[in-house]
Design a protein around this motif. Structure first.
Motif, PDB file in Angstrom:
ATOM      1  N   ILE A  27      88.086  35.864   8.278  1.00 50.83           N
ATOM      2  CA  ILE A  27      86.639  35.755   8.101  1.00 50.83           C
ATOM      3  C   ILE A  27      86.102  36.989   7.383  1.00 50.83           C
ATOM      4  CG2 ILE A  27      84.407  35.655   9.279  1.00 50.83           C
ATOM      5  CD1 ILE A  27      85.847  34.108  11.532  1.00 50.83           C
ATOM      6  N   TRP A  28      86.555  38.161   7.797  1.00 48.70           N
ATOM      7  CA  TRP A  28      86.050  39.399   7.208  1.00 48.70           C
ATOM      8  C   TRP A  28      86.378  39.473   5.717  1.00 48.70           C
ATOM      9  CZ3 TRP A  28      82.476  42.573   8.671  1.00 48.70           C
ATOM     10  CH2 TRP A  28      82.314  43.770   8.008  1.00 48.70           C
ATOM     11  N   ASP A  32      83.450  34.191   4.967  1.00 50.81           N
ATOM     12  CA  ASP A  32      83.122  32.778   5.156  1.00 50.81           C
ATOM     13  C   ASP A  32      83.673  32.318   6.497  1.00 50.81           C
ATOM     14  OD1 ASP A  32      82.525  30.085   4.920  1.00 50.81           O
ATOM     15  OD2 ASP A  32      84.072  29.687   3.422  1.00 50.81           O
ATOM     16  N   ALA A  33      82.799  31.842   7.360  1.00 50.57           N
ATOM     17  CA  ALA A  33      83.216  31.338   8.666  1.00 50.57           C
ATOM     18  C   ALA A  33      82.808  29.888   8.846  1.00 50.57           C
ATOM     19  CB  ALA A  33      82.617  32.195   9.770  1.00 50.57           C
ATOM     20  N   SER A  34      82.575  29.208   7.740  1.00 48.41           N
ATOM     21  CA  SER A  34      82.100  27.822   7.830  1.00 48.41           C
ATOM     22  C   SER A  34      83.123  26.901   8.497  1.00 48.41           C
ATOM     23  CB  SER A  34      81.722  27.292   6.448  1.00 48.41           C
ATOM     24  OG  SER A  34      82.839  27.348   5.567  1.00 48.41           O
ATOM     25  N   SER A  35      84.406  27.246   8.438  1.00 48.23           N
ATOM     26  CA  SER A  35      85.422  26.383   9.047  1.00 48.23           C
ATOM     27  C   SER A  35      85.684  26.714  10.517  1.00 48.23           C
ATOM     28  CB  SER A  35      86.732  26.483   8.257  1.00 48.23           C
ATOM     29  OG  SER A  35      87.241  27.792   8.329  1.00 48.23           O
ATOM     30  N   VAL A  36      85.039  27.728  11.049  1.00 51.83           N
ATOM     31  CA  VAL A  36      85.221  28.118  12.446  1.00 51.83           C
ATOM     32  C   VAL A  36      84.263  27.304  13.311  1.00 51.83           C
ATOM     33  CG1 VAL A  36      84.982  30.017  14.094  1.00 51.83           C
ATOM     34  CG2 VAL A  36      85.977  30.436  11.849  1.00 51.83           C
ATOM     35  N   SER A  37      84.771  26.798  14.413  1.00 49.61           N
ATOM     36  CA  SER A  37      83.955  25.995  15.316  1.00 49.61           C
ATOM     37  C   SER A  37      83.080  26.883  16.197  1.00 49.61           C
ATOM     38  CB  SER A  37      84.857  25.129  16.197  1.00 49.61           C
ATOM     39  OG  SER A  37      84.098  24.523  17.225  1.00 49.61           O
ATOM     40  N   MET A  80      80.745  37.042  13.755  1.00 53.19           N
ATOM     41  CA  MET A  80      80.985  36.785  12.334  1.00 53.19           C
ATOM     42  C   MET A  80      80.706  35.337  11.976  1.00 53.19           C
ATOM     43  SD  MET A  80      84.124  39.192  11.087  1.00 53.19           S
ATOM     44  CE  MET A  80      85.288  38.845  12.383  1.00 53.19           C
ATOM     45  N   LYS A  81      80.899  34.415  12.911  1.00 53.77           N
ATOM     46  CA  LYS A  81      80.561  33.013  12.671  1.00 53.77           C
ATOM     47  C   LYS A  81      79.074  32.888  12.382  1.00 53.77           C
ATOM     48  CE  LYS A  81      80.386  28.527  12.673  1.00 53.77           C
ATOM     49  NZ  LYS A  81      80.768  27.791  11.480  1.00 53.77           N
ATOM     50  N   TRP A  82      78.255  33.562  13.163  1.00 55.97           N
ATOM     51  CA  TRP A  82      76.812  33.517  12.919  1.00 55.97           C
ATOM     52  C   TRP A  82      76.463  34.221  11.611  1.00 55.97           C
ATOM     53  CZ3 TRP A  82      76.140  35.063  18.619  1.00 55.97           C
ATOM     54  CH2 TRP A  82      76.061  33.907  19.417  1.00 55.97           C
ATOM     55  N   ARG A  83      77.099  35.352  11.363  1.00 56.88           N
ATOM     56  CA  ARG A  83      76.782  36.156  10.174  1.00 56.88           C
ATOM     57  C   ARG A  83      77.227  35.476   8.883  1.00 56.88           C
ATOM     58  NH1 ARG A  83      75.374  38.864   6.255  1.00 56.88           N
ATOM     59  NH2 ARG A  83      75.850  41.029   5.873  1.00 56.88           N
ATOM     60  N   PHE A  84      78.427  34.908   8.891  1.00 56.26           N
ATOM     61  CA  PHE A  84      79.011  34.347   7.676  1.00 56.26           C
ATOM     62  C   PHE A  84      79.162  32.823   7.749  1.00 56.26           C
ATOM     63  CE2 PHE A  84      81.135  38.633   7.972  1.00 56.26           C
ATOM     64  CZ  PHE A  84      80.334  39.231   7.007  1.00 56.26           C
ATOM     65  N   ARG A  85      78.314  32.153   8.510  1.00 58.18           N
ATOM     66  CA  ARG A  85      78.478  30.708   8.702  1.00 58.18           C
ATOM     67  C   ARG A  85      78.419  29.917   7.399  1.00 58.18           C
ATOM     68  NH1 ARG A  85      73.966  32.344  11.077  1.00 58.18           N
ATOM     69  NH2 ARG A  85      72.001  31.832  10.109  1.00 58.18           N
TER      70      ARG A  85
END
Length: 99
Positions: A27-28, A32-37, A80-85
């Motif tokens: 993610i870092w 991009d964390a769009s694929s993380v649930s 990071m999911k919230w930051r890079f969703r």
């Protein structure tokens, strides 16, 4: 407690904590964390928080320490999911506007 039990418990703690590192690094690097649930990591963070609470209430310090570290790592992924969703909001596309 036997030496074997301590070795197994320590190995389990190391695996639990480090299991989040590849996801965090990915993610870092990609921003991009769009694929993380979101639901999965929200549940995971809740789970580790409850284990920490259990460890504190029962005085089981190995459980408390291991799950506290895992909580930090999983919370890092969740943040990071919230930051890079939707990708890095600071990176602009070729047209000069945010993605």
């Amino acid at each position: 407690m036997s030496l074997a039990a301590n070795v197994v418990g320590s190995a389990a703690a190391v695996c639990s904590v480090t299991s989040f590192a590849p996801q965090m690094i990915k993610i870092w690097k990609s921003r991009d964390a769009s694929s993380v649930s979101l639901r999965t990591y929200a549940l995971t963070v809740t789970c580790f928080a409850l284990w920490v609470g259990y460890g504190v209430m029962t005085g089981a310090w190995p459980v408390t320490v291991a799950n506290s570290l895992a909580l930090l790592m999983s919370a890092g992924v969740l943040i990071m999911k919230w930051r890079f969703r939707d990708g890095d909001p600071d990176v602009k596309d070729g047209r000069g506007s945010p993605r």
